[in-house]
Design a protein around this motif. Sequence first.
Motif, PDB file in Angstrom:
ATOM      1  N   GLN A  39       1.328  -1.459  -4.312  1.00 57.65           N
ATOM      2  CA  GLN A  39       1.080  -0.121  -3.423  1.00 57.65           C
ATOM      3  C   GLN A  39       0.880   1.129  -4.499  1.00 57.65           C
ATOM      4  OE1 GLN A  39       4.032   1.006  -0.339  1.00 57.65           O
ATOM      5  NE2 GLN A  39       2.247   2.090   0.867  1.00 57.65           N
ATOM      6  N   ALA A  40      -0.221   1.461  -4.397  1.00 56.72           N
ATOM      7  CA  ALA A  40      -0.627   2.665  -5.161  1.00 56.72           C
ATOM      8  C   ALA A  40      -0.376   3.859  -4.477  1.00 56.72           C
ATOM      9  CB  ALA A  40      -2.163   2.514  -5.673  1.00 56.72           C
ATOM     10  N   PRO A  41      -0.169   5.174  -5.253  1.00 51.46           N
ATOM     11  CA  PRO A  41       0.063   6.443  -4.328  1.00 51.46           C
ATOM     12  C   PRO A  41      -0.895   6.415  -3.236  1.00 51.46           C
ATOM     13  CG  PRO A  41       0.555   6.811  -6.751  1.00 51.46           C
ATOM     14  CD  PRO A  41      -0.084   5.300  -6.438  1.00 51.46           C
ATOM     15  N   GLY A  42      -0.667   6.915  -2.073  1.00 47.62           N
ATOM     16  CA  GLY A  42      -1.602   7.216  -1.058  1.00 47.62           C
ATOM     17  C   GLY A  42      -2.304   6.086  -0.499  1.00 47.62           C
ATOM     18  N   LYS A  43      -1.929   4.860  -1.228  1.00 46.81           N
ATOM     19  CA  LYS A  43      -2.724   3.771  -0.363  1.00 46.81           C
ATOM     20  C   LYS A  43      -1.643   2.920   0.261  1.00 46.81           C
ATOM     21  CE  LYS A  43      -6.390   3.572  -3.757  1.00 46.81           C
ATOM     22  NZ  LYS A  43      -7.357   2.664  -4.732  1.00 46.81           N
ATOM     23  N   ARG A  45       0.217  -0.962   1.036  1.00 47.39           N
ATOM     24  CA  ARG A  45       0.403  -1.980   0.221  1.00 47.39           C
ATOM     25  C   ARG A  45      -0.592  -3.073   0.520  1.00 47.39           C
ATOM     26  NH1 ARG A  45       6.735  -3.988   1.025  1.00 47.39           N
ATOM     27  NH2 ARG A  45       6.999  -1.696   0.368  1.00 47.39           N
ATOM     28  N   THR A  91      -2.576  -0.003 -11.624  1.00 43.64           N
ATOM     29  CA  THR A  91      -1.334   1.013 -11.431  1.00 43.64           C
ATOM     30  C   THR A  91      -0.890   1.246 -10.045  1.00 43.64           C
ATOM     31  OG1 THR A  91      -2.064   2.470 -13.577  1.00 43.64           O
ATOM     32  CG2 THR A  91      -0.582   3.469 -11.666  1.00 43.64           C
ATOM     33  N   ALA A  92       0.450   0.825  -9.925  1.00 38.49           N
ATOM     34  CA  ALA A  92       1.038   0.867  -8.435  1.00 38.49           C
ATOM     35  C   ALA A  92       2.512   0.354  -8.753  1.00 38.49           C
ATOM     36  CB  ALA A  92       0.419  -0.314  -7.645  1.00 38.49           C
ATOM     37  N   GLN A 113       7.733  -0.259 -11.106  1.00 37.18           N
ATOM     38  CA  GLN A 113       6.217   0.629 -11.436  1.00 37.18           C
ATOM     39  C   GLN A 113       5.727  -0.016 -12.457  1.00 37.18           C
ATOM     40  OE1 GLN A 113       5.235   3.043  -9.639  1.00 37.18           O
ATOM     41  NE2 GLN A 113       3.334   3.168 -10.851  1.00 37.18           N
ATOM     42  N   THR A 115       2.333   1.242 -14.743  1.00 36.23           N
ATOM     43  CA  THR A 115       1.476   2.295 -15.016  1.00 36.23           C
ATOM     44  C   THR A 115       0.429   1.684 -16.095  1.00 36.23           C
ATOM     45  OG1 THR A 115       2.988   3.892 -14.212  1.00 36.23           O
ATOM     46  CG2 THR A 115       1.015   4.524 -15.504  1.00 36.23           C
TER      47      THR A 115
END
Length: 118
Positions: A39-43, A45, A91-92, A113, A115
């Motif tokens: 799961q990426a930020p704002g998206k 899973r 990145t997620a 995490q 990155t």
Amino acid sequence: QVQLVESGGGSVQAGGSLRLSCGASGATYSIHRMGWFRQAPGKEREWVATIYTRRGFTFYDDLVKGRFTISQDNAKNTLYLQMDSLKPEDTAMYYCAAGLDADTWNYWGQGTQVTVSS
């Protein structure tokens, strides 16, 4: 009950590699399949890969096919995700999951995490 603990995340440059691990404990004999999600930020899973624990069948999302490899060490009750040729879009937060059947993901780890910098 099954407990899952991920490890191995970190920061790498594009083109690099990481190997994630997921240790399983508890009623591991009941696990039918295991998988990796991210799961990426704002998206939302999204599914990454699955392995069927008894027969070893593997499946991958098209975005990672050819770059990621899911595997298991049954003696150690550990699931792995070898990630090569990493891209910034990988990145997620990565999560492992265990399913007791083919339709449901019953247990989740806390995430690790990853990155990837360009």
